[in-house]
Design a protein around this motif. Structure first.
Motif, PDB file in Angstrom:
ATOM      1  N   HIS A 242       0.803  -1.218   0.000  1.00  0.00           N
ATOM      2  CA  HIS A 242       0.000   0.000   0.000  1.00  0.00           C
ATOM      3  C   HIS A 242       0.846   1.284   0.000  1.00  0.00           C
ATOM      4  CE1 HIS A 242       1.009  -0.816   4.135  1.00  0.00           C
ATOM      5  NE2 HIS A 242       0.690   0.427   4.465  1.00  0.00           N
ATOM      6  N   ILE A 243       2.194   1.129   0.090  1.00  0.00           N
ATOM      7  CA  ILE A 243       3.055   2.321   0.076  1.00  0.00           C
ATOM      8  C   ILE A 243       3.006   3.001  -1.293  1.00  0.00           C
ATOM      9  CG2 ILE A 243       5.449   3.107   0.230  1.00  0.00           C
ATOM     10  CD1 ILE A 243       5.926   1.039   2.349  1.00  0.00           C
ATOM     11  N   ARG A 244       2.990   2.203  -2.392  1.00  0.00           N
ATOM     12  CA  ARG A 244       2.966   2.788  -3.734  1.00  0.00           C
ATOM     13  C   ARG A 244       1.679   3.588  -3.954  1.00  0.00           C
ATOM     14  NH1 ARG A 244       4.441  -2.566  -4.539  1.00  0.00           N
ATOM     15  NH2 ARG A 244       6.670  -2.903  -4.918  1.00  0.00           N
ATOM     16  N   HIS A 245       0.562   3.069  -3.459  1.00  0.00           N
ATOM     17  CA  HIS A 245      -0.710   3.774  -3.602  1.00  0.00           C
ATOM     18  C   HIS A 245      -0.656   5.136  -2.898  1.00  0.00           C
ATOM     19  CE1 HIS A 245      -4.988   4.437  -4.073  1.00  0.00           C
ATOM     20  NE2 HIS A 245      -5.122   4.567  -2.749  1.00  0.00           N
ATOM     21  N   ILE A 246      -0.059   5.152  -1.702  1.00  0.00           N
ATOM     22  CA  ILE A 246       0.068   6.414  -0.962  1.00  0.00           C
ATOM     23  C   ILE A 246       0.942   7.396  -1.732  1.00  0.00           C
ATOM     24  CG2 ILE A 246       0.970   7.454   1.161  1.00  0.00           C
ATOM     25  CD1 ILE A 246       0.195   4.887   2.606  1.00  0.00           C
ATOM     26  N   GLN A 247       2.054   6.904  -2.311  1.00  0.00           N
ATOM     27  CA  GLN A 247       2.950   7.781  -3.055  1.00  0.00           C
ATOM     28  C   GLN A 247       2.263   8.381  -4.285  1.00  0.00           C
ATOM     29  OE1 GLN A 247       6.240   5.152  -3.780  1.00  0.00           O
ATOM     30  NE2 GLN A 247       7.378   5.854  -1.959  1.00  0.00           N
ATOM     31  N   GLN A 248       1.441   7.576  -4.996  1.00  0.00           N
ATOM     32  CA  GLN A 248       0.731   8.085  -6.163  1.00  0.00           C
ATOM     33  C   GLN A 248      -0.248   9.187  -5.776  1.00  0.00           C
ATOM     34  OE1 GLN A 248      -1.034   4.628  -7.948  1.00  0.00           O
ATOM     35  NE2 GLN A 248       0.931   3.834  -8.759  1.00  0.00           N
ATOM     36  N   GLU A 249      -0.974   8.983  -4.689  1.00  0.00           N
ATOM     37  CA  GLU A 249      -1.931   9.990  -4.240  1.00  0.00           C
ATOM     38  C   GLU A 249      -1.220  11.300  -3.874  1.00  0.00           C
ATOM     39  OE1 GLU A 249      -4.040   8.225  -1.023  1.00  0.00           O
ATOM     40  OE2 GLU A 249      -5.399   7.066  -2.323  1.00  0.00           O
ATOM     41  N   ILE A 250      -0.108  11.178  -3.187  1.00  0.00           N
ATOM     42  CA  ILE A 250       0.647  12.382  -2.804  1.00  0.00           C
ATOM     43  C   ILE A 250       1.161  13.108  -4.045  1.00  0.00           C
ATOM     44  CG2 ILE A 250       2.749  13.193  -1.620  1.00  0.00           C
ATOM     45  CD1 ILE A 250       2.328  10.942   0.397  1.00  0.00           C
ATOM     46  N   PHE A 251       1.660  12.363  -5.049  1.00  0.00           N
ATOM     47  CA  PHE A 251       2.202  12.979  -6.261  1.00  0.00           C
ATOM     48  C   PHE A 251       1.115  13.738  -7.015  1.00  0.00           C
ATOM     49  CE2 PHE A 251       3.321  12.836 -10.780  1.00  0.00           C
ATOM     50  CZ  PHE A 251       4.564  13.447 -10.744  1.00  0.00           C
ATOM     51  N   ILE A 252      -0.085  13.136  -7.166  1.00  0.00           N
ATOM     52  CA  ILE A 252      -1.182  13.791  -7.892  1.00  0.00           C
ATOM     53  C   ILE A 252      -1.608  15.059  -7.173  1.00  0.00           C
ATOM     54  CG2 ILE A 252      -3.601  13.521  -8.581  1.00  0.00           C
ATOM     55  CD1 ILE A 252      -2.966  10.527  -9.029  1.00  0.00           C
ATOM     56  N   ALA A 253      -1.728  14.972  -5.831  1.00  0.00           N
ATOM     57  CA  ALA A 253      -2.137  16.151  -5.066  1.00  0.00           C
ATOM     58  C   ALA A 253      -1.130  17.284  -5.217  1.00  0.00           C
ATOM     59  CB  ALA A 253      -2.305  15.776  -3.591  1.00  0.00           C
ATOM     60  N   ASN A 254       0.130  16.981  -5.172  1.00  0.00           N
ATOM     61  CA  ASN A 254       1.158  18.019  -5.300  1.00  0.00           C
ATOM     62  C   ASN A 254       1.207  18.599  -6.716  1.00  0.00           C
ATOM     63  OD1 ASN A 254       2.293  18.215  -2.673  1.00  0.00           O
ATOM     64  ND2 ASN A 254       3.289  16.244  -2.968  1.00  0.00           N
ATOM     65  N   MET A 255       0.937  17.777  -7.741  1.00  0.00           N
ATOM     66  CA  MET A 255       0.903  18.296  -9.107  1.00  0.00           C
ATOM     67  C   MET A 255      -0.234  19.297  -9.265  1.00  0.00           C
ATOM     68  SD  MET A 255       3.351  17.190 -10.947  1.00  0.00           S
ATOM     69  CE  MET A 255       2.719  17.545 -12.555  1.00  0.00           C
ATOM     70  N   ILE A 256      -1.393  18.989  -8.687  1.00  0.00           N
ATOM     71  CA  ILE A 256      -2.526  19.921  -8.766  1.00  0.00           C
ATOM     72  C   ILE A 256      -2.172  21.240  -8.089  1.00  0.00           C
ATOM     73  CG2 ILE A 256      -4.898  20.293  -7.999  1.00  0.00           C
ATOM     74  CD1 ILE A 256      -5.335  17.263  -8.347  1.00  0.00           C
ATOM     75  N   LEU A 257      -1.554  21.138  -6.909  1.00  0.00           N
ATOM     76  CA  LEU A 257      -1.140  22.358  -6.207  1.00  0.00           C
ATOM     77  C   LEU A 257      -0.122  23.142  -7.026  1.00  0.00           C
ATOM     78  CD1 LEU A 257      -0.783  21.095  -2.521  1.00  0.00           C
ATOM     79  CD2 LEU A 257      -2.511  22.670  -3.421  1.00  0.00           C
ATOM     80  N   GLY A 258       0.795  22.432  -7.709  1.00  0.00           N
ATOM     81  CA  GLY A 258       1.793  23.103  -8.528  1.00  0.00           C
ATOM     82  C   GLY A 258       1.161  23.892  -9.656  1.00  0.00           C
ATOM     83  N   ILE A 259       0.133  23.304 -10.326  1.00  0.00           N
ATOM     84  CA  ILE A 259      -0.551  24.012 -11.420  1.00  0.00           C
ATOM     85  C   ILE A 259      -1.268  25.247 -10.893  1.00  0.00           C
ATOM     86  CG2 ILE A 259      -2.409  23.792 -13.119  1.00  0.00           C
ATOM     87  CD1 ILE A 259      -1.606  20.820 -13.386  1.00  0.00           C
ATOM     88  N   LEU A 260      -1.922  25.103  -9.744  1.00  0.00           N
ATOM     89  CA  LEU A 260      -2.628  26.234  -9.154  1.00  0.00           C
ATOM     90  C   LEU A 260      -1.652  27.370  -8.826  1.00  0.00           C
ATOM     91  CD1 LEU A 260      -5.175  24.441  -6.792  1.00  0.00           C
ATOM     92  CD2 LEU A 260      -5.657  25.570  -8.958  1.00  0.00           C
ATOM     93  N   PHE A 261      -0.525  27.028  -8.265  1.00  0.00           N
ATOM     94  CA  PHE A 261       0.478  28.049  -7.940  1.00  0.00           C
ATOM     95  C   PHE A 261       1.036  28.709  -9.201  1.00  0.00           C
ATOM     96  CE2 PHE A 261       0.913  26.012  -3.682  1.00  0.00           C
ATOM     97  CZ  PHE A 261       0.737  27.159  -2.926  1.00  0.00           C
ATOM     98  N   ALA A 262       1.180  27.947 -10.298  1.00  0.00           N
ATOM     99  CA  ALA A 262       1.687  28.523 -11.546  1.00  0.00           C
ATOM    100  C   ALA A 262       0.707  29.560 -12.102  1.00  0.00           C
ATOM    101  CB  ALA A 262       1.939  27.415 -12.560  1.00  0.00           C
ATOM    102  N   VAL A 263      -0.601  29.233 -12.100  1.00  0.00           N
ATOM    103  CA  VAL A 263      -1.617  30.185 -12.576  1.00  0.00           C
ATOM    104  C   VAL A 263      -1.622  31.434 -11.707  1.00  0.00           C
ATOM    105  CG1 VAL A 263      -4.110  30.537 -12.917  1.00  0.00           C
ATOM    106  CG2 VAL A 263      -3.032  28.376 -13.611  1.00  0.00           C
ATOM    107  N   LEU A 264      -1.576  31.210 -10.395  1.00  0.00           N
ATOM    108  CA  LEU A 264      -1.551  32.340  -9.482  1.00  0.00           C
ATOM    109  C   LEU A 264      -0.303  33.204  -9.713  1.00  0.00           C
ATOM    110  CD1 LEU A 264      -2.883  33.774  -7.095  1.00  0.00           C
ATOM    111  CD2 LEU A 264      -1.580  32.267  -5.570  1.00  0.00           C
ATOM    112  N   GLY A 265       0.811  32.587  -9.974  1.00  0.00           N
ATOM    113  CA  GLY A 265       2.048  33.321 -10.252  1.00  0.00           C
ATOM    114  C   GLY A 265       1.933  34.173 -11.503  1.00  0.00           C
TER     115      GLY A 265
END
Length: 787
Positions: free
Chosen positions: A303-326
């Motif tokens: 279940h560690i890989r599943h947790i890592q995938q969820e964290i990666f997707i969440a951080n990518m979404i945050l990264g896009i939001l920060f880019a638009v805001l920038g």
């Protein structure tokens, strides 16, 4: 100012190329940073989370291993305690109640079904009572549980059934395995009666395993129990391996550790392994069983890989939001800056009436617009000031050139002065260890070229006389950062010697650091020759005075005894027939004493002459010091009279054999002691006690002579051992001034030393220290004297 306008112009014209736009580049930078940070955050959080999950899973396996070991220890403790309690009951201790004993044992077995068999033997190992009457009357004296159980409580590790294998029911195909518990039994009188033994079925361990299996099986975990040496005692049914395992987890458990690790097992697969060791419970010491719990790593960490995938997707979404805001923030920042840049471009083109727009507010852009506006005004004013500064710099440059010219002229004057003096002047740079200036006088004094010194700054040392070179070099090294002076001789290429005096001191820079050294050297040969001439004249005058003193002393010392001899001879010649025998004998004794005195004076003069000529012989032989000293004391006591008391004290340790005696020159030793004792008597005119001490050990001999006489003035003590010298307070007492000179020479021939302590009116103490068996040192002293 032109640079600033050029920057603002570029900013204003950036719209022609979007890639040159500050807004585009700033937006891309913010978006890229946000995107990269998102990836890094996902990697870091994912890694941290996975590591924490691994730790949690590993600790859970280690906890299960610990619980299994603890339950095994507690179960063994209960059975261990049961057998000890039963063995102390009177029924068991009474040999006549076999049926009651059997009933009690069967009741215990029915209560705790884990007992496969319980039996009581006598002292010979014959089973007297047992559950189900199994093995009653049989001899079990060769079984380990009986052998060790007779001595003390015994717990045997898991083993296969032997005699009971065919007697006990076995519903499974697996061989019966037992854990032995045995305790000694005494009768009611306290005497050994037999052994109470029990076989605990090893299937009990599976029951303990089942108590943990509901939570274990859900995660495909497997439990192993091993003996202390690594033999497998309990394992999953599908596990097939050799009797023992060789794993890092087993070695760690054998060291008493409780933990987990990841390792490869014999099937080639990787497992997360928890481990623990049974350590006993209360008074049950334990058998050191090793408990291993394993789980495949791909199952444990699934279940560690599943947790890592969820964290990666969440951080990518945050990264896009920060880019638009920038991007939006960049637009708000750059629009006012573009307006300022446009106005600056007009000013650069010469449109002076255009003003830099000043924005309202307190944010950075508003501050920037105000600052640029003020900067433009300031730069205009500074442009005027710069022209005035250039004129001032021209004046300063002219002044500096004039100062440099004056410095050059000053250096030229210094060079002319240094090159026209007779002394050698030099200047050294300590950082590069080079001579940067040496005056021409060096070539006249050293007879060497200045170029050789520039090439090798230490070449001047080659001319120093070998006897002076070490001293000069040492002085220089010890005073690297301080002033010093030297006097030494140099050897010129033609072999002539010159005396040099030199002085040097350090030069400090503005930081207080030594960076140069200045020195001056002067040829003082003529002064040295004059000084040597003066010293030779003084020495000659001193020798002349000594000769004069000797003639005066000798004439007085010879005249007195000769007058005595002459008067006594005349008196005996003219009146000899009228004198009695006693009076004649008195005159004869005076003549003998005077002759002896004259002989002693001549002998002292001869010894001094031999010493100065290096011909005084040193002939050491074994000598009995105590006998010699007693003989001298006896002779001098007779001549001194009753007014003096010579007190001889000795502390010596040496054998009576000849080879054990100290080796010294007896003749010279008599001179030493006779002179010192005679002086102690002579310079104690009031009489008194004279202490004569002899102290010797295996290395040296000490002679100490102490009187209570007139003493020696402090100012006379340094010259006391000089030939013909007499202390200033001995004018009325006879003497030649040679005795102590002879003493000192004799002491030095022995390789020893002499010291004195004296106070006027109190007395004097002479101490002579001579080495024992110092023949080699004496020969060296003789050779030095003869040379």
């Amino acid at each position: 100012m032109a640079t600033i306008f050029r920057f603002l112009h570029n900013l204003a014209t950036a719209k022609r190329n979007p890639l040159h736009s500050l807004r585009t580049r700033l937006g891309l930078a913010i978006g890229s940073v946000a995107f990269v940070l998102s990836i890094l955050a996902s990697l870091i959080v994912g890694h941290t989370t996975s590591e924490q999950v691994k730790v949690d899973v590993g600790q859970s396996l280690a906890q299960i291993a610990y619980q299994m070991a603890d339950k095994l220890d507690r179960g063994m403790f209960e059975r261990y305690r049961d057998i000890q309690i039963i063995s102390a009951l009177d029924i068991i201790r009474n040999p006549d109640s076999v049926s009651q004993q059997r009933t009690l044992l069967e009741k215990l077995q029915s209560t705790y079904t884990d007992y496969a068999w319980i039996g009581l033997t006598d002292n010979k190992g014959i089973v007297q009572a047992s559950t189900r009457k199994l093995l009653e009357g049989k001899d079990v004296s060769q079984r380990p549980w009986f052998i060790y159980g007779r001595r003390a409580t015994y717990i045997g590790d898991v083993h296969d059934a032997v005699k009971l294998a065919k007697l006990l029911p076995n519903p499974t195909d697996e061989p019966l395995r037992f854990v032995d518990i045995a305790v000694p039994v005494t009768n009611l009188q306290g005497q050994p009666q037999g052994v109470l033994g029990a076989h605990l079925s090893w299937t009990w361990s599976k029951e303990v395993e089942k108590s943990l299996l509901p939570t274990v099986q859900e995660r495909n975990k497997e439990i192993f129990v091993l003996s202390q040496n690594g033999d497998v005692l309990l394992a999953p049914p599908e596990f097939h391996a050799v009797n023992s395992l060789s794993l890092k987890s087993i070695k760690a458990a054998q060291r008493g550790m409780n933990g987990y690790l990841i390792e490869n097992w014999s099937d080639g697969q990787s497992y997360l392994t928890g481990y623990a060791q049974s350590v006993g419970y209360r008074n049950y010491p334990g058998l050191g069983w090793l408990v291993i719990v394993r789980q495949k790593t791909d199952v444990a960490f699934a279940h560690i890989r599943h947790i890592q995938q969820e964290i990666f997707i969440a951080n990518m979404i945050l990264g896009i939001l920060f880019a638009v805001l920038g991007w939006l923030v960049t637009a708000a920042i750059t629009n006012p800056m573009l307006a300022i840049a446009k106005a600056a471009n007009y000013i650069r083109q010469g449109r002076k009436q255009v003003k830099i727009p000043v924005l309202q507010g307190q944010d950075e852009i508003a501050n920037l617009s105000r600052n640029i506006s003020q900067l433009v005004s300031t730069l205009t004013e500074q442009e005027k000031d710069l022209k005035a500064s250039n004129a001032q710099l021209q004046l300063e440059l002219t002044s500096k050139l004039m100062a440099q010219e004056m410095l050059r002229q000053s250096e030229e004057k210094f060079r002319q002065l240094a090159e026209n003096i007779q002394e050698v002047f030099w200047l050294q740079d300590l950082k590069i260890c080079k001579i940067i200036y040496i005056s021409p006088a060096y070539e006249q004094v050293w007879q060497r070229s200045r170029e050789s010194l520039y090439a090798n700054p230490n070449s001047w040392l080659e001319a120093i006389h070998p006897e002076d070179k070490e001293r000069v070099v040492t002085n220089i090294h010890q005073n690297t950062y301080s002033a010093y002076q030297n006097e030494y001789r140099i050897v010129q290429p033609d072999g002539s010697l010159r005396w040099i005096w030199d002085s040097s001191f350090p030069v400090y820079n503005n930081l207080g650091e030594v960076y140069r050294r200045v020195g001056i050297a002067q040829d003082i040969t003529e002064r040295k020759l004059a000084e040597e001439t003066r010293l030779a004249l003084e020495k000659e005058r001193e020798i002349s005075k000594i000769k004069s003193d000797f003639i005066t002393i000798a004439s007085h010392e010879f005249r007195t005894p000769l007058t005595t001899i002459l008067l006594s001879c005349d008196f005996l010649h003219n009146c000899g027939e009228q004198l009695s025998y006693e009076k004649k004998e008195r005159h004869y004794n005076r003549i003998k004493s005077s002759v002896k005195h004259l002989t002693q004076i001549l002998e002292d003069v001869l010894i001094i002459g031999k010493t100065e000529a290096g011909k005084l012989k040193f002939e050491p032989t074994p000598i009995d010091l105590i006998s010699l000293c007693l003989d001298l004391v006896e002779q001098l006591q007779l001549s001194a009279g009753e007014k003096y008391h010579l007190n001889f004290v000795e502390q010596c340790v040496y054998g009576c054999k000849r080879e054990d005696l100290p080796v010294m020159d007896e003749k010279l030793l008599r001179h030493i002691l006779t002179n010192l004792l005679s002086n102690a008597i002579k310079y104690s005119p009031q009489g008194g006690t004279i202490l004569f001490e002899l102290i010797c050990d295996n290395k040296s001999v000490i002679f100490r002579i102490q009187d209570e006489g007139i003493g020696i003035p402090r100012e006379d003590q340094p010259k006391l051992f000089t030939s013909f010298f007499r202390s200033s307070n001995t004018a009325n007492l006879p003497g030649t001034g040679l005795g102590l000179t002879i003493v000192k020479n004799a002491v030095e021939l022995h390789g020893g030393q002499i010291t004195l302590e004296s106070q006027v009116g109190v007395g004097t103490t002479f101490t002579v220290v001579l080495p024992i068996n110092n023949t080699v040192a004496a020969e060296k002293t003789l050779m030095k004297g003869s040379g």
